[in-house]
Write an enzyme that holds these catalytic residues in place. Structure first.
Site, PDB file in Angstrom:
ATOM      1  N   GLN A 143       4.675   5.426  10.038  1.00 57.92           N
ATOM      2  CA  GLN A 143       4.699   6.154   8.614  1.00 57.92           C
ATOM      3  C   GLN A 143       4.316   7.542   8.988  1.00 57.92           C
ATOM      4  O   GLN A 143       4.838   8.531   8.475  1.00 57.92           O
ATOM      5  CB  GLN A 143       4.175   5.532   7.585  1.00 57.92           C
TER       6      GLN A 143
ATOM      7  N   GLY B  58       6.482  -0.729  -4.051  1.00 58.39           N
ATOM      8  CA  GLY B  58       6.471  -2.031  -4.721  1.00 58.39           C
ATOM      9  C   GLY B  58       7.862  -2.235  -5.126  1.00 58.39           C
ATOM     10  O   GLY B  58       8.673  -1.545  -5.028  1.00 58.39           O
TER      11      GLY B  58
ATOM     12  N   ASN C 170      -6.747  -8.460  11.830  1.00 56.64           N
ATOM     13  CA  ASN C 170      -6.075  -7.114  10.971  1.00 56.64           C
ATOM     14  C   ASN C 170      -6.006  -6.171  11.819  1.00 56.64           C
ATOM     15  O   ASN C 170      -6.976  -5.515  12.226  1.00 56.64           O
ATOM     16  CB  ASN C 170      -7.139  -6.979   9.744  1.00 56.64           C
TER      17      ASN C 170
ATOM     18  N   ALA D  28       0.803  -1.217  -0.086  1.00 57.50           N
ATOM     19  CA  ALA D  28       0.072   0.033  -0.034  1.00 57.50           C
ATOM     20  C   ALA D  28       0.857   1.165   0.185  1.00 57.50           C
ATOM     21  O   ALA D  28       0.241   2.435  -0.102  1.00 57.50           O
ATOM     22  CB  ALA D  28      -0.907   0.061   1.133  1.00 57.50           C
ATOM     23  N   SER D  29       2.176   0.899   0.125  1.00 53.34           N
ATOM     24  CA  SER D  29       2.889   2.461   0.120  1.00 53.34           C
ATOM     25  C   SER D  29       4.346   2.109  -1.114  1.00 53.34           C
ATOM     26  O   SER D  29       4.688   3.418  -1.192  1.00 53.34           O
ATOM     27  CB  SER D  29       3.532   2.754   1.423  1.00 53.34           C
TER      28      SER D  29
ATOM     29  N   GLY E 144       8.630  -5.940   6.307  1.00 51.61           N
ATOM     30  CA  GLY E 144       9.238  -4.779   6.584  1.00 51.61           C
ATOM     31  C   GLY E 144       9.484  -4.509   8.187  1.00 51.61           C
ATOM     32  O   GLY E 144      10.522  -4.073   8.622  1.00 51.61           O
TER      33      GLY E 144
ATOM     34  N   ASP F  22      -1.442 -10.255  -0.659  1.00 53.32           N
ATOM     35  CA  ASP F  22       0.128 -10.216  -0.359  1.00 53.32           C
ATOM     36  C   ASP F  22       0.277 -10.958   0.985  1.00 53.32           C
ATOM     37  O   ASP F  22       1.160 -11.740   1.362  1.00 53.32           O
ATOM     38  CB  ASP F  22       0.747  -8.849  -0.049  1.00 53.32           C
ATOM     39  N   THR F  23      -0.783 -11.111   1.832  1.00 54.77           N
ATOM     40  CA  THR F  23      -0.506 -11.735   3.289  1.00 54.77           C
ATOM     41  C   THR F  23      -0.677 -13.020   2.927  1.00 54.77           C
ATOM     42  O   THR F  23       0.062 -14.098   3.616  1.00 54.77           O
ATOM     43  CB  THR F  23      -1.872 -11.247   4.177  1.00 54.77           C
TER      44      THR F  23
ATOM     45  N   THR G 162       2.704  -1.985   6.637  1.00 53.69           N
ATOM     46  CA  THR G 162       1.739  -0.955   6.705  1.00 53.69           C
ATOM     47  C   THR G 162       0.605  -1.520   7.500  1.00 53.69           C
ATOM     48  O   THR G 162       0.087  -0.667   8.289  1.00 53.69           O
ATOM     49  CB  THR G 162       1.217  -0.576   5.489  1.00 53.69           C
TER      50      THR G 162
END
Length: 455
Positions: free
Chosen positions: A294, A13, A286, A10-11, A390, A228-229, A249
């Site tokens: 951020q 790639g 979630n 989401a921030s 990350g 992605d998860t 994120t």
């Protein structure tokens, strides 16, 4: 053989190229790019044209890869007309359009069918918002594609609706792994938008000729676990008593189950049942993740390293609930955190350092609460949390996670989602056996191990 994974969060790639050497995965990041929201027609939107251009730029750098696969963040989609053209902007889940959207179906009925936690930005609410706000575009739509499905379509000309991503929509029957047409009809959504669900692993075939000519790449596209998860779980060193924590994120903590877990505990704790890459279920919570950091970084002008160091040295003023929707897209994260603290009977933070400490401790405490809820709901016991993504590079957050959860913690790989994408493709082609995955991870990436401890 060489494989390339396109992993878009989401921030930002990235495109990672990889191949197996025995039981070791050799990888390199060949291209990184930003993913920023833009204001269009009064909404927060994704710039899909720019993202696809970045994908093409990456493909120019992986010309000799045999296979390509794409994963992205969840829930968001595009609508296309009969000619395959976009009929509206790709509006982000962070946009406020779903804030006051009422669903005519009760949460209890939705949950019994889909097993998905209530979140105001789920695909179901986005579709209802679009239908209300722009009925002409909605009527013009003939196809619905989730974000990775759309990029796959642009690359190959083939339309698919992939299972793991579709499971985040709040419209998929969790047991049958197909669209819940009963819910779709009750909502008045166009049934033609919902195709037969495709399972990850399908070979979509070669790139279109114009893409080949532009990039020089001659690879085939594998239908990755689009969410992605789902990829991150493949990239996590999980054992029978492990929980995963995809830390980025968003923070998603959960367990891998054979079938959906839908009971009083899961609905009261707002746990979710998402589709797994191997046909299994990810029972998870979630939670807002490094998004909060951020936002703090942007507001106070400090680096992530400076924020982490400050949090280590500063006592928190109190705890907040990182899962509260108020933190989704606030004008000021610092003010929103202060308001939440005051509402809980605490004092506002006196500095950005105190704000940092509140975020760190609140996230770790939320992980512990979620871990306990998952254990109780599933009837299982877990002694290990595998942190990937990350956020796994944040030593202080990892230490707090071990402290609050009272469990052993492993941190890494930091590129767990992209590696999971690659590993899944290798399993799909038969080059990697499922049972060898953890050994390959152990041989290939550096991991840190933290035992539960006091602070």
């Amino acid at each position: 053989m060489k494989y390339s994974a396109v992993d878009i969060g989401a921030s930002s790639g990235k495109i990672i190229e990889g191949h197996l050497t025995g039981k070791r995965l050799e990888t390199k990041v060949v291209y990184r790019f930003e993913n920023n929201l833009e204001k269009r027609n009064g909404h927060l939107c994704w710039n899909l044209e720019k993202l696809f251009s970045s994908i093409l730029e990456g493909l120019k750098r992986v010309k000799d890869s045999s296979y390509i696969s794409i994963d992205t963040w969840g829930v968001d989609f595009v609508l296309l007309d009969k000619d395959g053209k976009l009929v509206s902007d790709s509006i982000s889940y962070r946009d406020a359009r779903t804030k006051n959207i009422a669903c005519p179906i009760s949460h209890e009925e939705l949950y019994a069918a889909t097993g998905i936690q209530k979140q105001e930005f789920n695909t179901i609410y986005q579709l209802l918002a679009l239908k209300k706000e722009d009925p002409k575009a909605f009527e013009k739509a003939e196809h619905l594609l989730f974000i990775p499905d759309y990029f796959n379509y642009l690359l190959t000309g083939k339309m698919r609706q992939e299972y793991t991503f579709a499971s985040t929509s709040n419209l998929l029957d969790a047991q049958k792994k197909e669209w819940s047409m009963d819910i779709i009809r009750k909502l008045g959504l166009k049934e033609s938008l919902f195709m037969k669900i495709s399972m990850p692993g399908e070979n979509l075939g070669p790139l279109k000729e114009d893409i080949k000519n532009e990039t020089g790449c001659n690879a085939s596209v594998i239908l990755a676990p689009g969410h992605d998860t789902a990829c991150a779980v493949i990239g996590a060193p999980l054992y029978s008593a492990s929980l995963f924590l995809s830390s980025g994120t968003w923070s998603l903590i959960g367990s891998v189950e054979e079938k959906p877990v839908i009971n009083r505990k899961t609905i009261s704790e707002n746990l979710t049942n998402e589709g797994g890459a191997l046909g299994d279920i990810r029972l998870l919570k979630n939670i807002m993740g490094t998004w909060m950091l951020q936002c703090l970084k942007k507001e106070c002008g400090k680096s992530f390293d400076e924020i982490e160091e400050a949090a280590r040295k500063t006592e928190a003023r109190g705890l907040i609930d990182p899962g509260d929707g108020r933190f989704l897209a606030p004008e000021s994260m610092i003010k929103e955190i202060d308001d939440a603290l005051i509402e809980e009977g605490n004092k506002a933070c006196r500095s950005w350092q105190e704000t940092a400490s509140v975020i760190y401790h609140s996230l770790a405490k939320a992980y512990a609460n979620a871990a306990n809820a998952i254990q109780e709901a599933s009837g299982r016991s877990f002694d290990h949390i595998a942190i990937v993504g990350g956020g796994s590079k944040d030593g202080f957050l990892n230490m707090l996670t071990a402290f609050y959860t009272r469990k052993k913690v492993s941190a890494g790989p930091s590129e767990g989602t992209a590696l999971g994408n690659l590993l899944f493709s290798m399993m799909t082609t038969g080059e990697l056996k499922k049972e060898d995955k953890n050994e390959v991870l152990k041989n290939s990436v550096e991991m840190t191990y933290i035992r539960r401890m006091d602070i």
